[in-house]
Design a protein around this motif. Structure first.
Motif, PDB file in Angstrom:
ATOM      1  N   LEU A 135       0.827  -1.204   0.000  1.00 40.32           N
ATOM      2  CA  LEU A 135       0.000   0.000   0.000  1.00 40.32           C
ATOM      3  C   LEU A 135       0.867   1.261   0.000  1.00 40.32           C
ATOM      4  N   GLU A 136       1.910   1.258   0.814  1.00 33.14           N
ATOM      5  CA  GLU A 136       2.776   2.433   0.900  1.00 33.14           C
ATOM      6  C   GLU A 136       3.507   2.684  -0.418  1.00 33.14           C
ATOM      7  N   GLU A 137       3.979   1.604  -1.043  1.00 35.72           N
ATOM      8  CA  GLU A 137       4.673   1.750  -2.330  1.00 35.72           C
ATOM      9  C   GLU A 137       3.744   2.324  -3.391  1.00 35.72           C
ATOM     10  N   ARG A 138       2.531   1.836  -3.452  1.00 36.03           N
ATOM     11  CA  ARG A 138       1.576   2.329  -4.448  1.00 36.03           C
ATOM     12  C   ARG A 138       1.218   3.792  -4.199  1.00 36.03           C
ATOM     13  N   ARG A 139       1.103   4.167  -2.929  1.00 37.18           N
ATOM     14  CA  ARG A 139       0.771   5.556  -2.621  1.00 37.18           C
ATOM     15  C   ARG A 139       1.921   6.499  -2.961  1.00 37.18           C
ATOM     16  N   GLN A 140       3.130   6.083  -2.654  1.00 34.04           N
ATOM     17  CA  GLN A 140       4.286   6.922  -2.943  1.00 34.04           C
ATOM     18  C   GLN A 140       4.440   7.165  -4.445  1.00 34.04           C
ATOM     19  N   GLN A 141       4.188   6.107  -5.230  1.00 32.61           N
ATOM     20  CA  GLN A 141       4.363   6.220  -6.680  1.00 32.61           C
ATOM     21  C   GLN A 141       3.056   6.525  -7.405  1.00 32.61           C
ATOM     22  N   GLN A 142       1.985   6.673  -6.633  1.00 37.05           N
ATOM     23  CA  GLN A 142       0.664   6.964  -7.180  1.00 37.05           C
ATOM     24  C   GLN A 142       0.328   6.006  -8.340  1.00 37.05           C
ATOM     25  N   VAL A 143       0.368   4.729  -8.010  1.00 37.13           N
ATOM     26  CA  VAL A 143       0.162   3.683  -9.013  1.00 37.13           C
ATOM     27  C   VAL A 143      -1.318   3.547  -9.353  1.00 37.13           C
ATOM     28  N   VAL A 144      -1.592   3.523 -10.658  1.00 36.95           N
ATOM     29  CA  VAL A 144      -2.937   3.262 -11.171  1.00 36.95           C
ATOM     30  C   VAL A 144      -2.817   2.195 -12.247  1.00 36.95           C
ATOM     31  N   ALA A 145      -3.560   1.111 -12.096  1.00 32.02           N
ATOM     32  CA  ALA A 145      -3.497   0.011 -13.069  1.00 32.02           C
ATOM     33  C   ALA A 145      -4.887  -0.294 -13.602  1.00 32.02           C
ATOM     34  N   GLN A 146      -4.964  -0.446 -14.908  1.00 29.11           N
ATOM     35  CA  GLN A 146      -6.211  -0.840 -15.570  1.00 29.11           C
ATOM     36  C   GLN A 146      -5.912  -2.077 -16.412  1.00 29.11           C
ATOM     37  N   ALA A 147      -6.660  -3.140 -16.191  1.00 29.00           N
ATOM     38  CA  ALA A 147      -6.330  -4.415 -16.824  1.00 29.00           C
ATOM     39  C   ALA A 147      -7.450  -4.945 -17.704  1.00 29.00           C
ATOM     40  N   SER A 148      -7.043  -5.741 -18.662  1.00 29.80           N
ATOM     41  CA  SER A 148      -7.954  -6.548 -19.472  1.00 29.80           C
ATOM     42  C   SER A 148      -7.385  -7.957 -19.476  1.00 29.80           C
ATOM     43  N   ALA A 149      -8.114  -8.907 -20.024  1.00 30.85           N
ATOM     44  CA  ALA A 149      -7.631 -10.291 -19.997  1.00 30.85           C
ATOM     45  C   ALA A 149      -8.053 -11.036 -21.252  1.00 30.85           C
ATOM     46  N   THR A 150      -7.206 -11.953 -21.684  1.00 33.65           N
ATOM     47  CA  THR A 150      -7.526 -12.810 -22.823  1.00 33.65           C
ATOM     48  C   THR A 150      -7.431 -14.271 -22.387  1.00 33.65           C
ATOM     49  N   LEU A 151      -8.390 -15.055 -22.813  1.00 33.75           N
ATOM     50  CA  LEU A 151      -8.348 -16.497 -22.563  1.00 33.75           C
ATOM     51  C   LEU A 151      -7.405 -17.133 -23.581  1.00 33.75           C
ATOM     52  N   ASP A 152      -6.422 -17.886 -23.084  1.00 36.11           N
ATOM     53  CA  ASP A 152      -5.444 -18.496 -23.983  1.00 36.11           C
ATOM     54  C   ASP A 152      -5.791 -19.942 -24.343  1.00 36.11           C
ATOM     55  N   ARG A 153      -6.022 -20.743 -23.322  1.00 35.97           N
ATOM     56  CA  ARG A 153      -6.401 -22.135 -23.580  1.00 35.97           C
ATOM     57  C   ARG A 153      -6.843 -22.795 -22.286  1.00 35.97           C
ATOM     58  N   VAL A 154      -7.368 -24.013 -22.417  1.00 34.03           N
ATOM     59  CA  VAL A 154      -7.725 -24.830 -21.251  1.00 34.03           C
ATOM     60  C   VAL A 154      -6.531 -25.713 -20.933  1.00 34.03           C
ATOM     61  N   ARG A 155      -6.047 -25.607 -19.709  1.00 30.24           N
ATOM     62  CA  ARG A 155      -4.902 -26.446 -19.313  1.00 30.24           C
ATOM     63  C   ARG A 155      -5.367 -27.829 -18.880  1.00 30.24           C
ATOM     64  N   ASP A 156      -6.467 -27.895 -18.146  1.00 28.32           N
ATOM     65  CA  ASP A 156      -6.900 -29.186 -17.610  1.00 28.32           C
ATOM     66  C   ASP A 156      -8.374 -29.128 -17.245  1.00 28.32           C
ATOM     67  N   VAL A 157      -9.026 -30.296 -17.288  1.00 23.65           N
ATOM     68  CA  VAL A 157     -10.422 -30.427 -16.872  1.00 23.65           C
ATOM     69  C   VAL A 157     -10.520 -31.611 -15.919  1.00 23.65           C
ATOM     70  N   GLU A 158     -11.050 -31.360 -14.729  1.00 29.17           N
ATOM     71  CA  GLU A 158     -11.270 -32.416 -13.746  1.00 29.17           C
ATOM     72  C   GLU A 158     -12.763 -32.535 -13.479  1.00 29.17           C
ATOM     73  N   ASP A 159     -13.137 -33.457 -12.591  1.00 28.23           N
ATOM     74  CA  ASP A 159     -14.554 -33.685 -12.320  1.00 28.23           C
ATOM     75  C   ASP A 159     -15.268 -32.418 -11.866  1.00 28.23           C
ATOM     76  N   ASN A 160     -14.603 -31.600 -11.057  1.00 26.52           N
ATOM     77  CA  ASN A 160     -15.261 -30.440 -10.475  1.00 26.52           C
ATOM     78  C   ASN A 160     -14.543 -29.123 -10.730  1.00 26.52           C
ATOM     79  N   SER A 161     -13.561 -29.102 -11.595  1.00 24.02           N
ATOM     80  CA  SER A 161     -12.828 -27.864 -11.842  1.00 24.02           C
ATOM     81  C   SER A 161     -12.255 -27.817 -13.256  1.00 24.02           C
ATOM     82  N   ILE A 162     -12.053 -26.598 -13.717  1.00 24.48           N
ATOM     83  CA  ILE A 162     -11.430 -26.347 -15.017  1.00 24.48           C
ATOM     84  C   ILE A 162     -10.303 -25.356 -14.800  1.00 24.48           C
ATOM     85  N   ILE A 163      -9.143 -25.639 -15.356  1.00 19.34           N
ATOM     86  CA  ILE A 163      -8.010 -24.725 -15.251  1.00 19.34           C
ATOM     87  C   ILE A 163      -7.822 -24.028 -16.597  1.00 19.34           C
ATOM     88  N   PHE A 164      -7.921 -22.707 -16.581  1.00 22.89           N
ATOM     89  CA  PHE A 164      -7.720 -21.895 -17.775  1.00 22.89           C
ATOM     90  C   PHE A 164      -6.371 -21.184 -17.684  1.00 22.89           C
TER      91      PHE A 164
END
Length: 213
Positions: A135-164
């Motif tokens: 928190l202190e580092e971000r305040r000192q440098q006045q950090v602002v981040a805006q993100a987006s995301a892209t789906l690349d692939r499915v790594r694994d599929v299990e009975d109750n979970s999916i890893i992307f």
């Protein structure tokens, strides 16, 4: 048959004892019968526990297979709709996790993520967001981040979970300078009660937890 007073008294006492024995037997036997009925109304802990496998086993394919009629989802423990929901969740979470401001209350940041993650992951995110050093580092440098995301692939599929594998792309302003940054993550989306939630979120090259079931 004529009975003396003494004989009548003894006979009466015998009848009382016999009735008492029958009463005790019925009292003891009744709960056993009732417990069977209660067993139907209140399942045992084993019966109420969550399934070890997928909530809805895949229907499978019995007919001949060709490129034109092959339906992959008939062989997977997640339906097409669940896959789409999980993929959307992984993408939205990665973008939300990478978007923050130096002057934002850490609680406001984690509150945005809370509906998308499990309770355990939320606790981890809260600890990280509240780190005094960060928190202190971000305040000192006045950090602002805006993100987006892209789906690349499915790594694994299990009975109750999916890893992307998901790449988070950030535009980060730090100390008045803006730069583009990116990082690929392994995002595990798992069944959590009646919904899908992000269960784990780590850099893709650090490995990944397996099935949550």
């Amino acid at each position: 048959m004529n009975l003396t007073d003494r004989q009548r008294k003894m006979l009466f006492a015998g009848l009382v004892v016999a009735l008492a024995v029958v009463g005790v037997y019925l009292t003891v036997a009744a709960p056993d019968g009732d417990s069977e009925g209660d067993g139907d109304a209140r399942p045992s802990p084993a019966a109420t526990a969550g399934p070890a496998g997928p909530a809805s086993p895949p229907p499978g394919i019995s007919g001949s297979v060709s490129a034109g009629n092959f339906d992959l989802y008939r062989l997977l423990p997640f339906s097409r709709q669940e896959f789409a929901t999980a993929a959307d969740l992984a993408q939205r979470f990665t973008a939300a996790q990478g978007s923050y401001r130096y002057d934002e209350d850490p609680k406001a940041f984690t509150d945005r993520l809370a509906p998308m993650v499990t309770e355990a992951l939320l606790a981890e995110l809260q600890r990280g967001a509240g780190s005094p050093g960060q928190l202190e580092e971000r305040r000192q440098q006045q950090v602002v981040a805006q993100a987006s995301a892209t789906l690349d692939r499915v790594r694994d599929v299990e009975d109750n979970s999916i890893i992307f594998l998901v790449t988070g792309k950030q535009q980060v302003t730090r100390g008045g300078k803006t730069a583009q940054e990116s990082q690929q993550y392994a995002v595990t989306v798992a069944r959590d009660g009646g919904s899908l939630r992000v269960y784990s979120f780590v850099p893709a090259d650090e490995g990944q937890a397996g099935d949550t079931g």
